[in-house]
Design a protein around this motif. Structure first.
Motif, short mmCIF file in Angstrom:
data_model
loop_
_atom_site.label_atom_id
_atom_site.label_comp_id
_atom_site.label_asym_id
_atom_site.label_seq_id
_atom_site.Cartn_x
_atom_site.Cartn_y
_atom_site.Cartn_z
N ILE B 296 0.84 -1.21 0.00
CA ILE B 296 0.00 0.00 0.00
C ILE B 296 0.87 1.26 0.00
O ILE B 296 0.64 2.20 -0.77
N ILE B 297 1.89 1.26 0.84
CA ILE B 297 2.75 2.45 0.93
C ILE B 297 3.51 2.63 -0.40
O ILE B 297 3.66 3.75 -0.90
N THR B 298 3.98 1.52 -0.95
CA THR B 298 4.68 1.59 -2.24
C THR B 298 3.77 2.16 -3.33
O THR B 298 4.16 3.05 -4.08
N GLY B 299 2.54 1.64 -3.38
CA GLY B 299 1.60 2.13 -4.40
C GLY B 299 1.35 3.62 -4.26
O GLY B 299 1.39 4.37 -5.24
N ALA B 300 1.12 4.04 -3.01
CA ALA B 300 0.78 5.46 -2.78
C ALA B 300 1.96 6.38 -3.06
O ALA B 300 1.83 7.38 -3.77
N GLU B 301 3.13 6.04 -2.51
CA GLU B 301 4.29 6.94 -2.69
C GLU B 301 4.82 6.89 -4.13
O GLU B 301 5.17 7.92 -4.70
N GLY B 302 4.90 5.67 -4.67
CA GLY B 302 5.41 5.53 -6.04
C GLY B 302 4.47 6.22 -7.02
O GLY B 302 4.92 6.92 -7.94
N GLY B 303 3.17 6.05 -6.82
CA GLY B 303 2.20 6.71 -7.70
C GLY B 303 2.29 8.22 -7.60
O GLY B 303 2.33 8.92 -8.62
N ALA B 304 2.37 8.73 -6.38
CA ALA B 304 2.41 10.18 -6.19
C ALA B 304 3.65 10.78 -6.85
O ALA B 304 3.59 11.88 -7.42
N LEU B 305 4.76 10.05 -6.78
CA LEU B 305 6.01 10.55 -7.38
C LEU B 305 5.83 10.81 -8.88
O LEU B 305 6.35 11.79 -9.42
N HIS B 306 5.11 9.91 -9.55
CA HIS B 306 5.03 9.99 -11.01
C HIS B 306 3.74 10.61 -11.52
O HIS B 306 3.55 10.72 -12.74
N ARG B 307 2.82 11.03 -10.62
CA ARG B 307 1.49 11.48 -11.05
C ARG B 307 1.51 12.56 -12.14
O ARG B 307 0.79 12.43 -13.14
N PRO B 308 2.33 13.61 -12.00
CA PRO B 308 2.27 14.64 -13.05
C PRO B 308 2.57 14.07 -14.44
O PRO B 308 1.89 14.41 -15.41
#
Lengths: 62, 461
Positions: B296-308
């Motif tokens: 869950i933490i990986t999905g949230a942080e990894g996703g947020a990093l690349h969102r733009p």
């Protein structure tokens, strides 16, 4: 489609819009599959009662 | 590796040999995405100049090494396995650990292939190709630091650097049959590396021997104010003290770690445990929950990093990564907070275990290297997607930041009849030697003990 799958897909569609994504139906279907996997694994911990004290506080030093 | 320091060879001659090895062995494996021979020649020449002047040589004098392509190399673009990074400007400085390796005398020969953006346990990169296993080219090297493990496993360089968020050093080390060290979270600085999940990202070395692994680790230690997660601890060199004290208490992790290990992985654990004199089983009851928290933490942080860039350039991400990353950006905050609580809970449980044991052991991968493109793993009576399943035994440990040395075991080691070329038994499988926080010394001492006993060994293909 079951009620829970339906509500999960509705959530994904709403959250994608809220975050500013614009995807076609094929892309949304792929994302629904991936989010379903995350949801499945999250269910194994979401209902575990854990004390507030075990929550990591982000440290902010002005 | 010590021939230059002992005066037997020049750094230039070693570099020349490595160039030939790359030419001969890399094409079928696809370890390298870029070579840095010009820089390597300068670094080797600087070592040979010291040598000819009779000056003392640094600890890694002339030792060739290569780095996963998420480490900044001055003057080169840091790809992190992603085509959409290829248009970024070149790095203006080396990553901190690359700079420390340079100061220790090591010679950088190139950048290595990896899973796109470090998200996955196979190195089947849609842009830069698949890195194959040096022991069987029909199989994968594991990931995400696949190039880093394969290049050492093939005997091209003695040391490489990689990163580990959820198992990306330990899984490929296991599959390629090399030593790998994931230090305690915060031990080595990540400054100048392309991030994935700030809460879990570690960097560490791969090597062909425990002494080489420890030498690289010693060279990279020390605080770094530019990485907020890096501990303000002075270096604690361990190279000179790699012996396991009598009476070291070693527990074998059962439960989750036994259930998700196939018979070959269990045999590898049994061999390591036997050689270390460990017979007591124990359990980390929160292992499954810790793995879920890591997810869950990986999905949230990894996703947020690349969102733009997911919004603007979705098509430029590889098909395996993009939908997973977007899904991660949709994770509700309450799930992430609960995952952080689980992480603390699992950490506390592990600390209680370390009152009874000094070291814990478990397999590093549930199976030997799968074939390239194999989508599903069969582990005992269960099926699991390969990309996620290879990390099932590493994720609970990195979630709580413990140091781990992965050692290469050959499960057919004491069964010569099964040890025939081309058979499944010829493939290596790693075992994790897991320490309490900041006890890398114990992990490496146990690894050295297994190496000296001939149980853990790197075999050239």
């Amino acid at each position: 489609m079951t009620e829970s799958a339906d509500s999960l897909e509705s959530y994904v569609r709403a959250a994608l819009t809220l975050q500013g994504y614009r995807f076609d139906e094929t892309q949304i279907a792929e994302i629904v599959v991936q989010f379903s996997r995350l949801e499945l694994i999250a269910q194994t911990i979401l209902h575990q009662p854990l004390p507030f004290a075990s929550q990591a506080a982000p440290v902010f030093r002005p | 590796m010590r021939q230059i320091n002992q005066g037997a060879r020049s750094a230039a001659s070693v570099l020349c040999e490595v160039k030939q090895l790359i030419e001969a062995r890399d094409p079928p494996l696809n370890c390298f995405t870029a070579l840095t021979f010009e820089r390597a020649q300068r670094e080797a020449a600087a070592i040979d100049a010291l040598r000819s002047q009779g000056k003392p040589l640094p600890p890694l004098a002339g030792v060739p090494y290569a780095v996963k392509n998420l480490f900044d190399i001055e003057g080169m673009v840091t790809l992190a396995g992603a085509k959409l990074n290829a248009s970024n400007p070149p790095a203006t400085a080396d990553a901190t650990v690359v700079e420390r390796m340079r100061r220790a005398g090591a010679v950088l020969v190139g950048a290595l292939n990896m899973e796109e953006l470090a998200y996955g346990f196979v190195t089947e990169n849609p842009h830069y190709g698949t890195t194959r296993n040096p022991h069987d080219h029909t199989r994968g090297a594991g990931g995400s630091s696949g190039g880093s493990a394969a290049v050492v496993g093939a005997g091209i360089v003695p040391i490489s650097l990689g990163s580990d968020t959820s198992g990306s050093i330990r899984v490929p080390a296991s599959l390629c049959g090399v030593f790998g060290l994931k230090p305690t979270y915060g031990r080595l600085p990540r400054t100048g590396t392309y991030p994935f999940v700030n809460s879990f990202d570690h960097v560490g070395p791969f090597a062909g021997s425990v002494l080489d692994l420890a030498s690289a680790y010693d060279a990279m230690q020390g605080p770094d104010a530019l990485d907020p997660a890096c501990a303000q601890r002075a270096p604690e060199p361990i190279c000179a003290s790699l012996s396991l004290a009598a009476g070291t208490r070693i527990g074998i992790l059962g439960g989750w770690f036994h259930e998700w290990a196939d018979p070959t992985a269990r045999r590898a654990v049994q061999l390591a445990a036997g050689a270390l004199g460990a017979s007591q089983w124990t359990e980390l009851k929160n292992a499954e929950a810790a793995r879920a928290a890591a997810y869950i933490i990986t999905g949230a942080e990894g996703g947020a990093l690349h969102r733009p860039r997911l919004i603007e350039r979705y098509e430029e991400f590889g098909p395996a990564a993009r939908a997973r990353l977007v899904a991660g950006t949709l994770i509700p905050a309450s799930w992430v907070v609960q995952a952080q609580r689980v992480r603390q809970q699992a950490y506390r449980e592990a600390m209680a275990l370390f009152e009874r044991f000094d070291l814990l052991i478990a397999a590093a991968a549930p199976v030997v290297a799968p074939r390239v493109g194999e989508e599903t793993l069969q582990i005992n009576d269960r099926s699991i997607p390969t990309k996620a399943g290879l990390g099932v035994l590493t994720q609970p440990i990195s979630c709580i930041g413990l140091p781990v040395c992965t050692v290469p075991i050959w499960p057919g080691l004491d069964r010569p009849a099964l040890h025939r070329p081309g058979s499944e038994r010829e493939l290596p499988l790693g075992v994790q030697l897991i320490g309490a926080p900041w006890r890398e010394d114990l992990c490496l001492a146990a690894a050295r003990s297994l190496e000296q006993a001939g149980i853990a060994q790197v075999r050239l293909p």
